[in-house]
Write an enzyme that holds these catalytic residues in place. Structure first.
Site, short mmCIF file in Angstrom:
data_model
loop_
_atom_site.label_atom_id
_atom_site.label_comp_id
_atom_site.label_asym_id
_atom_site.label_seq_id
_atom_site.Cartn_x
_atom_site.Cartn_y
_atom_site.Cartn_z
N ARG A 69 12.16 26.53 60.44
CA ARG A 69 12.58 27.93 60.43
C ARG A 69 11.36 28.85 60.49
NH1 ARG A 69 16.42 29.71 55.90
NH2 ARG A 69 16.09 31.56 57.17
N ASP A 87 5.85 34.27 48.94
CA ASP A 87 5.97 33.29 50.03
C ASP A 87 4.80 32.32 50.10
OD1 ASP A 87 7.63 35.49 52.43
OD2 ASP A 87 8.33 34.45 50.64
N CYS A 92 21.59 31.76 48.17
CA CYS A 92 20.46 31.18 48.92
C CYS A 92 19.78 30.23 47.94
CB CYS A 92 19.54 32.31 49.36
SG CYS A 92 17.93 31.75 49.89
N LYS A 127 6.96 35.78 61.59
CA LYS A 127 8.43 35.61 61.55
C LYS A 127 9.08 36.84 60.91
CE LYS A 127 10.35 33.17 58.10
NZ LYS A 127 11.40 33.88 57.33
N ASN A 128 8.50 37.30 59.81
CA ASN A 128 9.15 38.37 59.05
C ASN A 128 8.95 39.77 59.61
OD1 ASN A 128 10.23 36.43 57.46
ND2 ASN A 128 8.87 36.76 55.71
N ILE A 134 9.63 37.33 41.69
CA ILE A 134 10.49 37.91 42.72
C ILE A 134 11.84 37.21 42.80
CG2 ILE A 134 10.70 38.50 45.17
CD1 ILE A 134 8.45 40.02 43.72
N ARG A 141 19.87 34.71 56.51
CA ARG A 141 20.25 35.92 55.79
C ARG A 141 19.63 37.17 56.40
NH1 ARG A 141 20.32 36.70 51.04
NH2 ARG A 141 19.31 38.73 50.94
N ARG A 155 19.75 36.69 45.60
CA ARG A 155 19.37 37.51 46.76
C ARG A 155 20.53 38.40 47.21
NH1 ARG A 155 15.96 34.23 51.09
NH2 ARG A 155 15.21 36.31 51.58
N LEU A 161 21.41 46.57 47.36
CA LEU A 161 20.52 47.71 47.65
C LEU A 161 20.66 48.16 49.11
CD1 LEU A 161 17.37 46.47 45.71
CD2 LEU A 161 19.19 48.01 44.90
C1 EPZ Z 1 11.89 39.26 52.50
O1 EPZ Z 1 13.13 38.85 51.99
C2 EPZ Z 1 11.33 38.08 53.27
N1 EPZ Z 1 12.22 37.74 54.39
C3 EPZ Z 1 11.20 36.89 52.33
O2 EPZ Z 1 10.60 35.83 53.06
C4 EPZ Z 1 10.26 37.28 51.19
O3 EPZ Z 1 10.18 36.20 50.27
C5 EPZ Z 1 10.80 38.53 50.47
O4 EPZ Z 1 10.98 39.59 51.43
C6 EPZ Z 1 9.87 39.02 49.39
O5 EPZ Z 1 8.61 39.32 49.93
C7 EPZ Z 1 12.18 38.51 55.52
O6 EPZ Z 1 11.43 39.47 55.61
C8 EPZ Z 1 13.08 38.11 56.63
P1 EPZ Z 1 13.57 41.38 48.98
P2 EPZ Z 1 14.12 39.95 51.33
O7 EPZ Z 1 14.79 42.15 49.32
O8 EPZ Z 1 13.96 41.24 52.00
C9 EPZ Z 1 16.24 41.44 45.08
C10 EPZ Z 1 10.29 33.62 53.76
O9 EPZ Z 1 10.00 32.61 53.11
N2 EPZ Z 1 17.23 42.20 45.87
O10 EPZ Z 1 12.24 42.05 49.09
O11 EPZ Z 1 15.47 39.33 51.27
C11 EPZ Z 1 16.05 40.02 45.58
O12 EPZ Z 1 17.02 39.15 45.02
C12 EPZ Z 1 11.32 34.59 53.21
O13 EPZ Z 1 9.78 33.96 54.86
C13 EPZ Z 1 18.39 42.62 45.26
O14 EPZ Z 1 18.62 42.35 44.09
O15 EPZ Z 1 13.54 40.06 49.87
C14 EPZ Z 1 14.66 39.69 45.12
O16 EPZ Z 1 14.73 39.27 43.77
C15 EPZ Z 1 11.94 34.09 51.91
N3 EPZ Z 1 19.29 43.33 45.98
C16 EPZ Z 1 13.93 41.04 45.20
O17 EPZ Z 1 14.96 42.04 45.27
C17 EPZ Z 1 19.08 43.66 47.29
O18 EPZ Z 1 19.92 44.34 47.90
C18 EPZ Z 1 13.04 41.21 46.42
O19 EPZ Z 1 13.77 40.76 47.53
C19 EPZ Z 1 17.89 43.22 47.90
C20 EPZ Z 1 16.97 42.50 47.17
#
Ligand code: EPZ
Length: 421
Positions: free
Chosen positions: A400, A308, A118, A23-24, A330, A94, A123, A127
Site C-alpha cells: 500500500r 508513521d 482500522c 503517498k499521503n 496519535i 480510508r 480513526r 471532525l
Molecule cells: C493521516 O491520516 C495519514 N494518512 C496517516 O498515515 C497518518 O498516520 C496520520 O495522518 C497522522 O499523521 C493520510 O494522509 C492518507 P488524523 P488521518 O486525522 O488524516 C483522530 C500511513 O501510514 N481523528 O490526522 O486519518 C484520529 O483517530 C497513514 O501512511 C478523530 O478522532 O489522521 C487520530 O487519533 C496511517 N476524528 C488523530 O485524530 C476525525 O474526524 C489524528 O488523525 C479525524 C481524526
C-alpha cells in the site's frame, strides 16, 4: 493475491535509493480532480496499491484517468456519474473519505460510506463531518453512510478542529475553496503533505494563505481550473530507509529526501547514533559509531516525531545499547508490530500507550505477520538485521505504501525475495 517476503538478514545496506512521490500527498491530490472539469496532471506519482484503489474509486465516480507518456497521472472530472462513494471502496482505503469535501463543494451533495474501524485505531471521521456542517451542509448518517447536501452551496466560516487532523484539514480545504466568502481552519494540521496540498489547490486557482501554520485562511472562488503539479518526495519512505540504513550499519544516499520535512525525526536518529549529511539531491545516512543509543520518543503532530515512523523506530531500538520508551500519542492501537518483533527475540513490554524496549544483542529470523502498513515495514527492517531467515506474511499491507521495496533494498545489498503464499 496473498504474497509473502523472504528476507535473509545480515547485509549492510550500501548504495543509493531514489525516494518515490509521497503517498499521503498523492491521495488528496487525486481527490482534488473532483473540484474541476479541467485536466489535473500529477507527476512523480508513486506506483502503489493505494493509488490504484484511488483510481478505481475516482473511475466509479466518473473521473477519467490515464498515465501519460512522461509517467504523469492525468485525471479529469468532466462527466460525473455519481456522488456516492460505496463501502467497498472506502473499507479498502480510508483516504476515500477525501471524496466527501470536493463532492459537497462542487456538486452540492455526497454519500460516502463510513470507513469503519482500522487496525491502528478507531480513526473516526467526526471532525470531517463537523467541518461540512459548519460550512452549512446538512449531514445525516444512515445505513453506514454519511449523506451530506448543500443545494445552495457552502458558506465560508471558521472551522474549528479540537484535534488537528491531516485528512480532516484536507477535506475542509476542498470544501472551503468553492464556498461563498471567507473560511478559516483553526488548529489546522501543519504536515508538509497538507502544505503542499494547499499549494496544489492554489495552483488550481484557489486562494489559500497560512498553510503550515495553525490557522489557514481560504477566500472562496467561483471555480477551479486544471493544473500540472509534481508530487513531493515521500518523507515517510525516506525516514523508513534511513532507519533501515542505521539499523544495518550501512551507508545510503536517500535521493530526493527533503531533510526539512523530517527535522524532528532526523534529530532523534542522530541522537540514536545515526548521521545524516545533506547533499545536493538528498541526504547521505550512516551510523556514527558501533552501537545504537537508546533514545525515547513520543509521537506527535507535525513538527513532532511522526507516528508513521514509530514502528520502524521501535525495530531500531530493539538492538539499542539499553532501554528506551516509545509513546504513541496519535493512534490508540499502533503497537501491533511489537508482539511480532518479540517473536524475533526483541524485549518489548506494552503499558497502554507506552512501549518499553530493552535492547538485545541480535534478533533472530522467524515467520511474522504484517498487520498494517508501517508495522509491515518494521518487520522487514527486523528481517534485514536478524540472524537467519525471516518471512513476512500478508504483504498487501506493505504494497500500500512502499513502491518496489525489494528492488530498492536489494539494489543496496539486501537479500529479499517475494514468494507466492
Ligand atoms: C493521516 O491520516 C495519514 N494518512 C496517516 O498515515 C497518518 O498516520 C496520520 O495522518 C497522522 O499523521 C493520510 O494522509 C492518507 P488524523 P488521518 O486525522 O488524516 C483522530 C500511513 O501510514 N481523528 O490526522 O486519518 C484520529 O483517530 C497513514 O501512511 C478523530 O478522532 O489522521 C487520530 O487519533 C496511517 N476524528 C488523530 O485524530 C476525525 O474526524 C489524528 O488523525 C479525524 C481524526
Amino acid at each position: 493475491m496473498l504474497q509473502k517476503m523472504r528476507i535473509s538478514g545480515g547485509a549492510r545496506l550500501v548504495g543509493t535509493i531514489d525516494i518515490s512521490g509521497s503517498k499521503n500527498l498523492t491521495l488528496p491530490a487525486m481527490m482534488a480532480s473532483l473540484l474541476t472539469d479541467h485536466p489535473l496532471s500529477l507527476s512523480n506519482v508513486p506506483r502503489l496499491a493505494d493509488v490504484v484503489s484511488a483510481i478505481e474509486l475516482l473511475d466509479y465516480l466518473g473521473v477519467n484517468s490515464s498515465w501519460s507518456g512522461d509517467g504523469s497521472l492525468v485525471l479529469r472530472c468532466n462527466n460525473l456519474k455519481t456522488t456516492e462513494a460505496p463501502y467497498d471502496f472506502v473499507r479498502k482505503m480510508r483516504a476515500s473519505v477525501l471524496a466527501l469535501g470536493p463532492l459537497v463543494s462542487r456538486f452540492g451533495r455526497a454519500s460516502v460510506s463510513l470507513p469503519g474501524g482500522c487496525a491502528i485505531g478507531a480513526r473516526g471521521i467526526d471532525l470531517h463531518i463537523k467541518a461540512m456542517q459548519q460550512l452549512g451542509a446538512e449531514v445525516t448518517i444512515e445505513n453506514g453512510y454519511i449523506n451530506a447536501s448543500a443545494p445552495n452551496g457552502l458558506v465560508g466560516c471558521d472551522i474549528n478542529f479540537p484535534v488537528s487532523s491531516v485528512t480532516g484539514t484536507e477535506n475542509a480545504l476542498m470544501a472551503a475553496v468553492l464556498a461563498r466568502g471567507t473560511s478559516r481552519i483553526l488548529n489546522a494540521a501543519m504536515e508538509p503533505e497538507v502544505v503542499e496540498f494547499a499549494n496544489l489547490l492554489n495552483v488550481m486557482g484557489a486562494n489559500i494563505t497560512g498553510h503550515g501554520t495553525p490557522i489557514i485562511t481560504i477566500e472562496g472562488v467561483e471555480s477551479l481550473h486544471g493544473a500540472s503539479f509534481e508530487i513531493m518526495p515521500d518523507r515517510i519512505e525516506a525516514g523508513t530507509y534511513a532507519i533501515a540504513t542505521v539499523a544495518t550499519n550501512g551507508s545510503v544516499l536517500l535521493r530526493g529526501c527533503v531533510p526539512d520535512h523530517l527535522s524532528s525525526f532526523l534529530e532523534t536518529l542522530k541522537s540514536a547514533g545515526g548521521v545524516y549529511d545533506p547533499v545536493d539531491d538528498g541526504i547521505l545516512v550512516y551510523r556514527r559509531q558501533d552501537e545504537i543509543e537508546p533514545v525515547s520518543i513520543c509521537t506527535a503532530q507535525y513538527p513532532g516525531y511522526p507516528t508513521d515512523l514509530q514502528a520502524q523506530y521501535m525495530t531500531l531500538m530493539t538492538i539499542a545499547n539499553g532501554a528506551s520508551s516509545i509513546t504513541e500519542n496519535i493512534f490508540e492501537n499502533r503497537f501491533m508490530h511489537a508482539p511480532e518483533l518479540c517473536r524475533m527475540g526483541a524485549n518489548i513490554t506494552i503499558n497502554g500507550r507506552t512501549a518499553t524496549v530493552i535492547g538485545v544483542p541480535e534478533l533472530s529470523g522467524a515467520q511474522v505477520m504484517a498487520t498494517d502498513l508501517r508495522a509491515s515495514v518494521s518487520l522487514v527492517i527486523a528481517g534485514l538485521i536478524a540472524g537467519g531467515e525471516t518471512v513476512v506474511n500478508r504483504l498487501y499491507h506493505l504494497d500500500r505504501g512502499y513502491e518496489n521495496i525489494e528492488g530498492k533494498l536489494n539494489n543496496c545489498g539486501a537479500d529479499m525475495e517475494r514468494l507466492k503464499a
